[in-house]
Design a protein around this motif. Sequence first.
Motif, PDB file in Angstrom:
ATOM      1  N   LEU A  74       0.859  -1.232  -0.106  1.00 21.00           N
ATOM      2  CA  LEU A  74       0.301  -0.083  -0.445  1.00 21.00           C
ATOM      3  C   LEU A  74       0.991   1.543   0.058  1.00 21.00           C
ATOM      4  CD1 LEU A  74      -2.993   1.557   0.453  1.00 21.00           C
ATOM      5  CD2 LEU A  74      -2.645   0.594   3.203  1.00 21.00           C
ATOM      6  N   ILE A  75       0.625   2.213  -1.067  1.00 21.61           N
ATOM      7  CA  ILE A  75       1.296   3.889  -1.208  1.00 21.61           C
ATOM      8  C   ILE A  75       0.261   4.469  -0.969  1.00 21.61           C
ATOM      9  CG2 ILE A  75       3.536   2.856  -1.669  1.00 21.61           C
ATOM     10  CD1 ILE A  75       2.863   3.478  -4.714  1.00 21.61           C
ATOM     11  N   ASP A  76       1.058   5.825  -0.826  1.00 20.30           N
ATOM     12  CA  ASP A  76       0.079   7.208  -1.056  1.00 20.30           C
ATOM     13  C   ASP A  76       0.905   7.931  -1.819  1.00 20.30           C
ATOM     14  OD1 ASP A  76       2.093   6.978   1.000  1.00 20.30           O
ATOM     15  OD2 ASP A  76       0.550   8.805   2.114  1.00 20.30           O
ATOM     16  N   ALA A  77       0.888   8.949  -2.940  1.00 24.79           N
ATOM     17  CA  ALA A  77       1.397   9.103  -3.903  1.00 24.79           C
ATOM     18  C   ALA A  77       0.760  10.446  -4.288  1.00 24.79           C
ATOM     19  CB  ALA A  77       2.534   8.673  -4.369  1.00 24.79           C
ATOM     20  N   LYS A  78       1.779  11.129  -5.175  1.00 26.51           N
ATOM     21  CA  LYS A  78       0.220  12.074  -5.929  1.00 26.51           C
ATOM     22  C   LYS A  78       1.566  11.536  -6.991  1.00 26.51           C
ATOM     23  CE  LYS A  78       1.324  16.011  -3.472  1.00 26.51           C
ATOM     24  NZ  LYS A  78       1.463  16.942  -3.430  1.00 26.51           N
ATOM     25  N   TYR A  79       0.807  12.159  -8.243  1.00 26.83           N
ATOM     26  CA  TYR A  79       1.096  11.653  -9.681  1.00 26.83           C
ATOM     27  C   TYR A  79       0.843  12.337 -10.693  1.00 26.83           C
ATOM     28  CZ  TYR A  79       2.967   7.062  -7.964  1.00 26.83           C
ATOM     29  OH  TYR A  79       3.435   6.498  -7.025  1.00 26.83           O
ATOM     30  N   PRO A  80       1.498  12.748 -11.654  1.00 25.99           N
ATOM     31  CA  PRO A  80       0.878  14.051 -13.008  1.00 25.99           C
ATOM     32  C   PRO A  80       0.112  13.700 -13.525  1.00 25.99           C
ATOM     33  CG  PRO A  80       3.378  13.547 -13.239  1.00 25.99           C
ATOM     34  CD  PRO A  80       2.980  13.075 -12.079  1.00 25.99           C
ATOM     35  N   VAL A  81      -1.091  14.617 -13.613  1.00 27.70           N
ATOM     36  CA  VAL A  81      -2.372  14.220 -14.891  1.00 27.70           C
ATOM     37  C   VAL A  81      -2.298  15.595 -15.956  1.00 27.70           C
ATOM     38  CG1 VAL A  81      -4.694  13.932 -15.724  1.00 27.70           C
ATOM     39  CG2 VAL A  81      -4.002  13.192 -13.704  1.00 27.70           C
ATOM     40  N   ASN A  82      -1.631  15.210 -17.001  1.00 32.16           N
ATOM     41  CA  ASN A  82      -1.254  16.139 -18.295  1.00 32.16           C
ATOM     42  C   ASN A  82      -1.920  15.955 -19.104  1.00 32.16           C
ATOM     43  OD1 ASN A  82       1.659  15.999 -16.548  1.00 32.16           O
ATOM     44  ND2 ASN A  82       0.389  17.390 -16.097  1.00 32.16           N
ATOM     45  N   VAL A  83      -3.248  15.915 -19.494  1.00 31.32           N
ATOM     46  CA  VAL A  83      -3.981  15.929 -20.677  1.00 31.32           C
ATOM     47  C   VAL A  83      -3.929  16.551 -21.952  1.00 31.32           C
ATOM     48  CG1 VAL A  83      -5.887  14.958 -21.610  1.00 31.32           C
ATOM     49  CG2 VAL A  83      -5.443  13.789 -19.028  1.00 31.32           C
ATOM     50  N   ALA A  88       3.651  20.834 -27.670  1.00 26.50           N
ATOM     51  CA  ALA A  88       5.196  21.827 -27.025  1.00 26.50           C
ATOM     52  C   ALA A  88       4.205  22.484 -25.249  1.00 26.50           C
ATOM     53  CB  ALA A  88       4.404  23.252 -26.940  1.00 26.50           C
ATOM     54  N   TYR A  89       3.219  21.469 -25.004  1.00 24.50           N
ATOM     55  CA  TYR A  89       2.419  21.067 -23.893  1.00 24.50           C
ATOM     56  C   TYR A  89       3.017  20.111 -23.318  1.00 24.50           C
ATOM     57  CZ  TYR A  89      -0.825  20.052 -20.170  1.00 24.50           C
ATOM     58  OH  TYR A  89      -1.514  19.998 -18.178  1.00 24.50           O
ATOM     59  N   GLN A  90       2.933  19.164 -23.754  1.00 23.81           N
ATOM     60  CA  GLN A  90       3.223  18.113 -23.867  1.00 23.81           C
ATOM     61  C   GLN A  90       4.519  17.931 -23.816  1.00 23.81           C
ATOM     62  OE1 GLN A  90       1.985  15.169 -22.307  1.00 23.81           O
ATOM     63  NE2 GLN A  90      -0.597  16.146 -23.020  1.00 23.81           N
ATOM     64  N   LEU A  91       5.552  18.516 -24.218  1.00 23.17           N
ATOM     65  CA  LEU A  91       7.547  18.399 -24.073  1.00 23.17           C
ATOM     66  C   LEU A  91       7.213  19.521 -22.730  1.00 23.17           C
ATOM     67  CD1 LEU A  91       8.373  19.113 -27.822  1.00 23.17           C
ATOM     68  CD2 LEU A  91       8.711  17.361 -26.150  1.00 23.17           C
ATOM     69  N   VAL A  93       5.479  19.533 -19.496  1.00 26.83           N
ATOM     70  CA  VAL A  93       5.162  19.297 -18.948  1.00 26.83           C
ATOM     71  C   VAL A  93       6.042  17.803 -18.366  1.00 26.83           C
ATOM     72  CG1 VAL A  93       2.983  19.635 -18.406  1.00 26.83           C
ATOM     73  CG2 VAL A  93       3.474  17.902 -19.782  1.00 26.83           C
ATOM     74  N   ALA A  94       6.201  17.191 -19.248  1.00 23.64           N
ATOM     75  CA  ALA A  94       7.805  16.059 -19.353  1.00 23.64           C
ATOM     76  C   ALA A  94       9.055  16.533 -18.547  1.00 23.64           C
ATOM     77  CB  ALA A  94       7.298  15.959 -20.915  1.00 23.64           C
ATOM     78  N   VAL A 134      18.826  14.253 -17.438  1.00 21.94           N
ATOM     79  CA  VAL A 134      18.959  14.387 -18.972  1.00 21.94           C
ATOM     80  C   VAL A 134      17.831  14.496 -20.136  1.00 21.94           C
ATOM     81  CG1 VAL A 134      19.871  12.773 -21.460  1.00 21.94           C
ATOM     82  CG2 VAL A 134      20.723  13.356 -19.111  1.00 21.94           C
ATOM     83  N   HIS A 135      16.261  13.415 -18.954  1.00 18.39           N
ATOM     84  CA  HIS A 135      15.239  13.392 -19.613  1.00 18.39           C
ATOM     85  C   HIS A 135      14.532  15.040 -19.817  1.00 18.39           C
ATOM     86  CE1 HIS A 135      14.791   8.736 -18.936  1.00 18.39           C
ATOM     87  NE2 HIS A 135      15.581   9.129 -19.857  1.00 18.39           N
ATOM     88  N   GLY A 136      14.488  14.876 -19.157  1.00 22.96           N
ATOM     89  CA  GLY A 136      13.601  16.827 -19.098  1.00 22.96           C
ATOM     90  C   GLY A 136      14.649  17.629 -20.095  1.00 22.96           C
ATOM     91  N   ASP A 137      16.130  18.127 -19.700  1.00 19.60           N
ATOM     92  CA  ASP A 137      16.280  19.372 -20.359  1.00 19.60           C
ATOM     93  C   ASP A 137      16.226  18.436 -22.092  1.00 19.60           C
ATOM     94  OD1 ASP A 137      18.166  20.076 -18.098  1.00 19.60           O
ATOM     95  OD2 ASP A 137      19.696  18.554 -18.538  1.00 19.60           O
ATOM     96  N   THR A 138      16.407  17.203 -22.233  1.00 15.58           N
ATOM     97  CA  THR A 138      16.138  16.993 -23.844  1.00 15.58           C
ATOM     98  C   THR A 138      14.954  17.830 -24.088  1.00 15.58           C
ATOM     99  OG1 THR A 138      17.119  14.978 -23.539  1.00 15.58           O
ATOM    100  CG2 THR A 138      15.679  15.447 -25.305  1.00 15.58           C
ATOM    101  N   PHE A 139      13.204  17.606 -23.212  1.00 14.59           N
ATOM    102  CA  PHE A 139      12.647  17.499 -23.167  1.00 14.59           C
ATOM    103  C   PHE A 139      12.207  19.330 -23.671  1.00 14.59           C
ATOM    104  CE2 PHE A 139      10.482  13.294 -21.193  1.00 14.59           C
ATOM    105  CZ  PHE A 139      10.638  12.653 -22.409  1.00 14.59           C
ATOM    106  N   GLN A 140      12.540  19.766 -22.277  1.00 14.52           N
ATOM    107  CA  GLN A 140      12.914  21.169 -22.553  1.00 14.52           C
ATOM    108  C   GLN A 140      13.500  22.034 -24.072  1.00 14.52           C
ATOM    109  OE1 GLN A 140      15.730  23.461 -19.717  1.00 14.52           O
ATOM    110  NE2 GLN A 140      14.168  25.024 -19.825  1.00 14.52           N
ATOM    111  N   LYS A 141      14.518  21.865 -24.425  1.00 16.10           N
ATOM    112  CA  LYS A 141      15.210  21.754 -25.877  1.00 16.10           C
ATOM    113  C   LYS A 141      14.298  21.825 -26.855  1.00 16.10           C
ATOM    114  CE  LYS A 141      18.600  19.383 -29.235  1.00 16.10           C
ATOM    115  NZ  LYS A 141      19.762  19.112 -29.691  1.00 16.10           N
ATOM    116  N   TYR A 142      13.316  20.261 -27.022  1.00 14.47           N
ATOM    117  CA  TYR A 142      12.428  20.417 -28.009  1.00 14.47           C
ATOM    118  C   TYR A 142      11.347  21.462 -27.968  1.00 14.47           C
ATOM    119  CZ  TYR A 142      14.784  17.028 -30.720  1.00 14.47           C
ATOM    120  OH  TYR A 142      16.174  16.426 -31.610  1.00 14.47           O
TER     121      TYR A 142
END
Length: 197
Positions: A74-83, A88-91, A93-94, A134-142
């Motif tokens: 059992l866990i409690d946690a928050k996860y993003p919803v980005n629909v 531009a938006y998806q990159l 928020v990623a 690295v993932h974040g930097d790549t998404f930001q670049k694009y």
Amino acid sequence: MSISLNNSETKQNLMRAFAGESQARNRYTFAAKAAGEQKLYGLERLFLFTAEQERAHAKVFFDFLEECNDQNILIDAKYPVNVGNSMAYQLSVAHRNEYEEYEQIYPLFAQIAKEEGFPLIAHAFEKIAKIEKVHGDTFQKYAHLLEKGLLFHEPTNSSFICLNCGYIFEGTDVPERCPVCQHEQGYFVRVQDAPFH
């Protein structure tokens, strides 16, 4: 302090991380589908490439839970919803979500793992946090390239590769279609960004 994994906060953190990586993988496959529908095949491949790495991270965290086999954790946690289908938006928020793992979540999980006597797990959290940067930097670049209209344009001569046939275009503005295979412009990415060429 050294305690058993079963009695640790690290057990919950591993499951939180496993769930988070699994959800990121799905979010990126959803974004990839939207990119493909918009004929932005380079972005489609970027999201799928990253999704596979998120799957690998999930496996690392899941494997650490082997001694908890056959349990329901059992866990409690928050996860993003980005629909939304806007690339531009998806990159954007990623980028934000990856940086949250890099700057906040995984450093905290690593610290707790160290305090509880799990140095290998702490090491995994620390190393995967750096990958998320690295993932974040790549998404930001694009996101920047897309917002500035530079996805298929460079002010000076540059090299772009067609992901379908491998043709390398040298210039400032990628052609509407590849002169070799006739695939659409969306198949071109900068040569330095193609994982294999």
